[in-house]
Design a protein around this motif. Structure first.
Motif, PDB file in Angstrom:
ATOM      1  N   ARG A 120       0.596  -7.740  -2.435  1.00 14.64           N
ATOM      2  CA  ARG A 120      -0.092  -6.971  -1.369  1.00 14.64           C
ATOM      3  C   ARG A 120       0.445  -7.575  -0.053  1.00 14.64           C
ATOM      4  N   ASP A 138       0.227  -4.719  -8.127  1.00 13.76           N
ATOM      5  CA  ASP A 138      -0.447  -4.588  -6.796  1.00 13.76           C
ATOM      6  C   ASP A 138       0.547  -4.380  -5.690  1.00 13.76           C
ATOM      7  N   SER A 140      -0.128  -2.778  -2.907  1.00 14.94           N
ATOM      8  CA  SER A 140      -1.040  -2.030  -1.522  1.00 14.94           C
ATOM      9  C   SER A 140      -0.386  -2.684  -0.104  1.00 14.94           C
ATOM     10  N   GLY A 141      -0.138  -1.979   0.629  1.00  9.72           N
ATOM     11  CA  GLY A 141       0.284  -2.399   1.940  1.00  9.72           C
ATOM     12  C   GLY A 141       1.567  -3.042   2.094  1.00  9.72           C
ATOM     13  N   ARG A 158      -0.599  -0.280  -8.092  1.00  6.16           N
ATOM     14  CA  ARG A 158      -1.390   0.508  -6.915  1.00  6.16           C
ATOM     15  C   ARG A 158      -0.449   0.037  -5.859  1.00  6.16           C
ATOM     16  N   LEU A 159       0.010   1.271  -5.161  1.00  5.42           N
ATOM     17  CA  LEU A 159       0.620   1.436  -3.945  1.00  5.42           C
ATOM     18  C   LEU A 159       0.120   2.043  -2.473  1.00  5.42           C
ATOM     19  N   LEU A 160      -1.395   1.595  -2.669  1.00  2.97           N
ATOM     20  CA  LEU A 160      -1.993   2.196  -1.631  1.00  2.97           C
ATOM     21  C   LEU A 160      -1.693   1.947  -0.090  1.00  2.97           C
ATOM     22  N   LYS A 161      -1.120   2.825   0.613  1.00  2.00           N
ATOM     23  CA  LYS A 161      -0.561   2.635   2.147  1.00  2.00           C
ATOM     24  C   LYS A 161       0.808   1.903   1.885  1.00  2.00           C
ATOM     25  N   ALA A 162       1.409   1.772   0.844  1.00  5.58           N
ATOM     26  CA  ALA A 162       2.606   1.120   0.985  1.00  5.58           C
ATOM     27  C   ALA A 162       3.724   1.865   1.760  1.00  5.58           C
ATOM     28  N   ASN A 178      -1.094   4.908  -8.389  1.00  2.27           N
ATOM     29  CA  ASN A 178      -1.992   5.184  -7.159  1.00  2.27           C
ATOM     30  C   ASN A 178      -0.948   4.847  -6.024  1.00  2.27           C
ATOM     31  N   CYS A 182       0.470   6.303   0.883  1.00  2.00           N
ATOM     32  CA  CYS A 182       1.774   5.789   1.045  1.00  2.00           C
ATOM     33  C   CYS A 182       2.739   6.460   1.835  1.00  2.00           C
ATOM     34  N   SER A 202      -0.356  11.181   1.429  1.00  2.00           N
ATOM     35  CA  SER A 202       1.021  10.428   1.641  1.00  2.00           C
ATOM     36  C   SER A 202       1.881  11.269   2.278  1.00  2.00           C
TER      37      SER A 202
END
Length: 229
Positions: A120, A138, A140-141, A158-162, A178, A182, A202
């Motif tokens: 993260r 994870d 994320s970010g 989890r790749l939230l907003k990556a 997810n 991203c 995305s």
């Protein structure tokens, strides 16, 4: 003859220095790490770690820039806030390791296991990840812009907003990943399995998808993305 032997000795000494103390690491810190698995904020830049047990090691904030890691067991180790720029990790086990907010730019990871690892808010710009398992991790970010991913398992990650802007991804598995929010702007995906992945909200501007599977994928395609069979 004596002069030749002298220069040959200097050459051997230079090789030893380049291998064992390439930049700035302290041998005392290395011995401390192996003996206690505790080396927070240590300077281990340029170190070579081969076939050592670092399971559960605490390396928060450590400097491992330019390090070479080969066949190392580092399950559950903590590298959060560490500098792993230009590190090579080969045939190693980093399952459930912590890399949150660490610097991993230009890192090379090959034939390694990183299931459930925490990346993260980490920076992995221009990284090269190949033939490795990152499932259930994870990101994320995390910043993976201009990264190259080849034959990697990113299933259930989890790749939230990556940030995957201008990345290159090929022959990889992103099933159930997810990726909501991203950025895949100008990214290139070839032979990637995105079945049941989430790509809602995305950024897919100018992204290229070739031989990519979207079965049951939750995605709102950008009108400027290109999908080719």
């Amino acid at each position: 003859m004596k002069k030749t032997a002298f220069f040959f000795s200097l050459f051997l000494l230079a090789q030893c220095i380049s291998v064992h103390s390439a930049t700035a690491f302290s041998q005392d810190d290395v011995e401390k790490l192996i003996a206690t698995k505790l080396c927070k904020k240590c300077d281990l830049s340029g170190v070579r770690l081969e076939r050592v047990d670092l399971q559960g090691a605490e390396l928060q904030g450590a400097n491992l820039k330019d390090a070479h890691i080969f066949q190392v067991g580092a399950q559950n180790a903590d590298f959060s806030f560490a500098n792993l720029t230009n590190v090579s990790i080969v045939q190693s086990d980093f399952k459930q390791a912590l890399f949150n907010e660490s610097r991993l730019d230009d890192i090379y990871i090959f034939q390694s296991y990183l299931q459930g690892a925490d990346f993260r808010s980490a920076s992995l710009k221009k990284s090269s990840l190949a033939q490795s398992d990152f499932s259930f991790s994870d990101f994320s970010g995390a910043d993976l812009s201009r990264a190259h991913l080849s034959a990697v398992d990113f299933s259930d990650t989890r790749l939230l907003k990556a940030d995957l802007k201008r990345s290159s991804i090929e022959h990889s598995n992103f099933v159930h990943a997810n990726m909501e929010g991203c950025s895949l702007e100008e990214a290139k995906m070839q032979a990637v399995d995105l079945n049941k992945a989430i790509l809602k909200r995305s950024n897919l501007k100018r992204a290229e998808f070739t031989a990519v599977s979207f079965l049951e994928t939750e995605v709102v395609s950008s009108p400027k993305s290109r999908v080719a069979k």
